[in-house]
Enzyme design. Structure first.
Site, PDB file in Angstrom:
ATOM      1  N   ALA A  32       0.868  -1.191   0.000  1.00 36.67           N
ATOM      2  CA  ALA A  32       0.000   0.000   0.000  1.00 36.67           C
ATOM      3  C   ALA A  32       0.901   1.236   0.000  1.00 36.67           C
ATOM      4  O   ALA A  32       0.790   2.120   0.847  1.00 36.67           O
ATOM      5  CB  ALA A  32      -0.961  -0.002   1.190  1.00 36.67           C
ATOM      6  N   LEU A  33       1.787   1.262  -0.972  1.00 34.73           N
ATOM      7  CA  LEU A  33       2.857   2.256  -0.996  1.00 34.73           C
ATOM      8  C   LEU A  33       2.330   3.673  -1.193  1.00 34.73           C
ATOM      9  O   LEU A  33       1.364   3.886  -1.922  1.00 34.73           O
ATOM     10  CB  LEU A  33       3.848   1.923  -2.115  1.00 34.73           C
ATOM     11  CG  LEU A  33       4.488   0.530  -2.028  1.00 34.73           C
ATOM     12  CD1 LEU A  33       5.421   0.301  -3.207  1.00 34.73           C
ATOM     13  CD2 LEU A  33       5.221   0.330  -0.702  1.00 34.73           C
ATOM     14  N   HIS A  34       2.966   4.605  -0.517  1.00 35.68           N
ATOM     15  CA  HIS A  34       2.630   6.022  -0.657  1.00 35.68           C
ATOM     16  C   HIS A  34       3.921   6.811  -0.809  1.00 35.68           C
ATOM     17  O   HIS A  34       5.020   6.241  -0.761  1.00 35.68           O
ATOM     18  CB  HIS A  34       1.802   6.504   0.546  1.00 35.68           C
ATOM     19  CG  HIS A  34       2.419   6.162   1.873  1.00 35.68           C
ATOM     20  ND1 HIS A  34       3.574   6.760   2.327  1.00 35.68           N
ATOM     21  CD2 HIS A  34       2.070   5.256   2.819  1.00 35.68           C
ATOM     22  CE1 HIS A  34       3.883   6.271   3.498  1.00 35.68           C
ATOM     23  NE2 HIS A  34       3.002   5.335   3.826  1.00 35.68           N
ATOM     24  N   GLY A  36       5.590   8.553   1.130  1.00 39.13           N
ATOM     25  CA  GLY A  36       6.565   8.354   2.211  1.00 39.13           C
ATOM     26  C   GLY A  36       7.502   7.194   1.890  1.00 39.13           C
ATOM     27  O   GLY A  36       8.729   7.298   2.018  1.00 39.13           O
ATOM     28  N   HIS A  37       6.921   6.067   1.447  1.00 36.74           N
ATOM     29  CA  HIS A  37       7.745   4.915   1.043  1.00 36.74           C
ATOM     30  C   HIS A  37       8.646   5.295  -0.138  1.00 36.74           C
ATOM     31  O   HIS A  37       9.820   4.955  -0.189  1.00 36.74           O
ATOM     32  CB  HIS A  37       6.863   3.754   0.565  1.00 36.74           C
ATOM     33  CG  HIS A  37       6.033   3.105   1.631  1.00 36.74           C
ATOM     34  ND1 HIS A  37       4.662   3.120   1.599  1.00 36.74           N
ATOM     35  CD2 HIS A  37       6.379   2.399   2.727  1.00 36.74           C
ATOM     36  CE1 HIS A  37       4.188   2.459   2.637  1.00 36.74           C
ATOM     37  NE2 HIS A  37       5.201   2.014   3.349  1.00 36.74           N
ATOM     38  N   GLN A  61       2.984  -9.379  13.394  1.00 33.08           N
ATOM     39  CA  GLN A  61       3.185  -8.101  14.091  1.00 33.08           C
ATOM     40  C   GLN A  61       1.861  -7.385  14.363  1.00 33.08           C
ATOM     41  O   GLN A  61       1.847  -6.291  14.892  1.00 33.08           O
ATOM     42  CB  GLN A  61       4.156  -7.199  13.328  1.00 33.08           C
ATOM     43  CG  GLN A  61       3.612  -6.564  12.063  1.00 33.08           C
ATOM     44  CD  GLN A  61       4.669  -5.743  11.340  1.00 33.08           C
ATOM     45  OE1 GLN A  61       5.606  -6.277  10.765  1.00 33.08           O
ATOM     46  NE2 GLN A  61       4.535  -4.423  11.373  1.00 33.08           N
ATOM     47  N   LYS A 149       8.414   8.114  11.133  1.00 34.49           N
ATOM     48  CA  LYS A 149       7.044   8.105  11.666  1.00 34.49           C
ATOM     49  C   LYS A 149       6.923   6.978  12.695  1.00 34.49           C
ATOM     50  O   LYS A 149       6.348   7.143  13.748  1.00 34.49           O
ATOM     51  CB  LYS A 149       5.994   7.922  10.568  1.00 34.49           C
ATOM     52  CG  LYS A 149       4.578   7.950  11.149  1.00 34.49           C
ATOM     53  CD  LYS A 149       3.526   7.925  10.085  1.00 34.49           C
ATOM     54  CE  LYS A 149       3.344   6.545   9.490  1.00 34.49           C
ATOM     55  NZ  LYS A 149       2.781   5.561  10.462  1.00 34.49           N
ATOM     56  N   ARG A 187      -2.419   3.499   6.204  1.00 34.12           N
ATOM     57  CA  ARG A 187      -3.748   3.432   6.827  1.00 34.12           C
ATOM     58  C   ARG A 187      -4.627   4.632   6.465  1.00 34.12           C
ATOM     59  O   ARG A 187      -5.836   4.576   6.650  1.00 34.12           O
ATOM     60  CB  ARG A 187      -3.605   3.355   8.348  1.00 34.12           C
ATOM     61  CG  ARG A 187      -3.023   2.040   8.834  1.00 34.12           C
ATOM     62  CD  ARG A 187      -3.059   1.984  10.352  1.00 34.12           C
ATOM     63  NE  ARG A 187      -2.829   0.632  10.844  1.00 34.12           N
ATOM     64  CZ  ARG A 187      -1.648   0.147  11.118  1.00 34.12           C
ATOM     65  NH1 ARG A 187      -0.571   0.884  10.973  1.00 34.12           N
ATOM     66  NH2 ARG A 187      -1.520  -1.094  11.559  1.00 34.12           N
TER      67      ARG A 187
END
Ligand code: PAF
Length: 280
Positions: A32-34, A36-37, A61, A149, A187
């Site tokens: 679910a890359l955005h 930031g990644h 996790q 983050k 998320r």
């Protein structure tokens, strides 16, 4: 761009690269890359010969089964985003490939894992440490990139590398934010329009907290910040903590040399959000 599903084919690729003395920059993700990644990846690509990315939603996790079930899984979209970055290889294994048998290892990160995320998400960091150690074994990166983050996760991973003598350099990277200040997170897509409009209040409060460091002690600021966040009806605050930048333990007075950060975790509707800011 290679896409590998198995450890064996990934090993083969990595061994060849290592044989050619190519440096490997690694960005582990749960997909679910955005943006930031992608920032981590651009940096990894610039600083190394090869960029390797893993995409694996690590079930061990997650302490909340609903969170695991609802975690966005969009592999094909992710792969499209990775191509223009110049990603060389993606490791996207199945759960069975990573954990053919249940993993029983238990790490001891001491006081680092007893506060904040560690306290509110029992077993979370043990699951992170298990998967990251395994990914480091498979990818054998020279450098691995993590966003601030998840600042406590970063501290746990540095500790893991030290405890297990893993030959990798951990590279911390700044938080990437939306224009309105919301920290980018996989998320965020689960927020409704109304929730998305309220979410920037988190960073707004963190920035206000930062400006108060000159005039207030840490305990009073913590109380003030907590009240601000609790004052937003839609926020269900888990913690708001002023803590030492290195030990992550709560502080009562400003330390002479170490830095200090404010950390927050809260639920907004069904979505759990975290953020932090360096105060001094
Ligand atoms: O930060 C994440 O996305 C995950 O915790 C990580 C480091 C990829 C391990 O599953």
């Amino acid at each position: 761009m290679h896409v590998f599903k198995t450890i064996e084919e990934t090993h083969r690729y990595i061994n060849k690269a290592r044989g050619l003395n190519q440096t490997i920059g690694f960005v582990p993700t749960m997909g679910a890359l955005h943006e930031g990644h992608l920032e981590l990846m651009r940096r990894a690509k610039k600083e190394n010969d090869l960029l390797v990315v893993s995409i694996f939603v690590n079930p061990i996790q997650f302490n909340n089964p609903t969170d695991l079930k609802k975690y966005p899984r969009v592999l094909f979209k992710d792969l499209e985003l990775l191509k223009p970055i110049g990603c060389n290889a993606v490791f996207a294994p199945s759960v069975n490939e990573m954990y053919p048998e249940p993993v029983k290892k238990t790490f001891d990160f001491g006081s680092l894992e007893r506060v904040m995320e560690g306290a509110f998400r029992p077993g979370h960091f043990n699951g992170v440490a298990i998967v990251v150690q395994k990914l480091f074994e498979i990818i054998a990166p020279h450098k691995a990139y993590f966003g601030e983050k998840d600042f406590q996760q970063l501290a746990i991973i540095k500790s893991l590398v030290e405890l297990e003598n893993i030959p990798v350099e951990i590279v911390p990277c700044d938080i990437v934010r939306e224009k309105d200040g919301l920290a980018m997170s996989s998320r965020n897509v689960r927020l409704s329009n109304e929730e998305r409009a309220i979410a920037p209040q988190i960073y707004k409060t963190l920035k206000e907290v930062k400006t108060k460091a000159d005039e207030m002690d840490p305990v009073s600021i913590q109380q003030w910040g907590l009240e601000q966040l609790q004052g937003v009806n839609e926020f269900d605050v888990e913690y708001f903590q002023i803590a030492d930048n290195q030990t992550l333990q709560p502080i009562e007075s400003w330390p002479a040399d170490n830095g200090v950060r404010a950390f927050v975790a809260l639920n907004l509707g069904q979505v759990r959000l975290i953020d932090n800011i360096r105060i001094i």
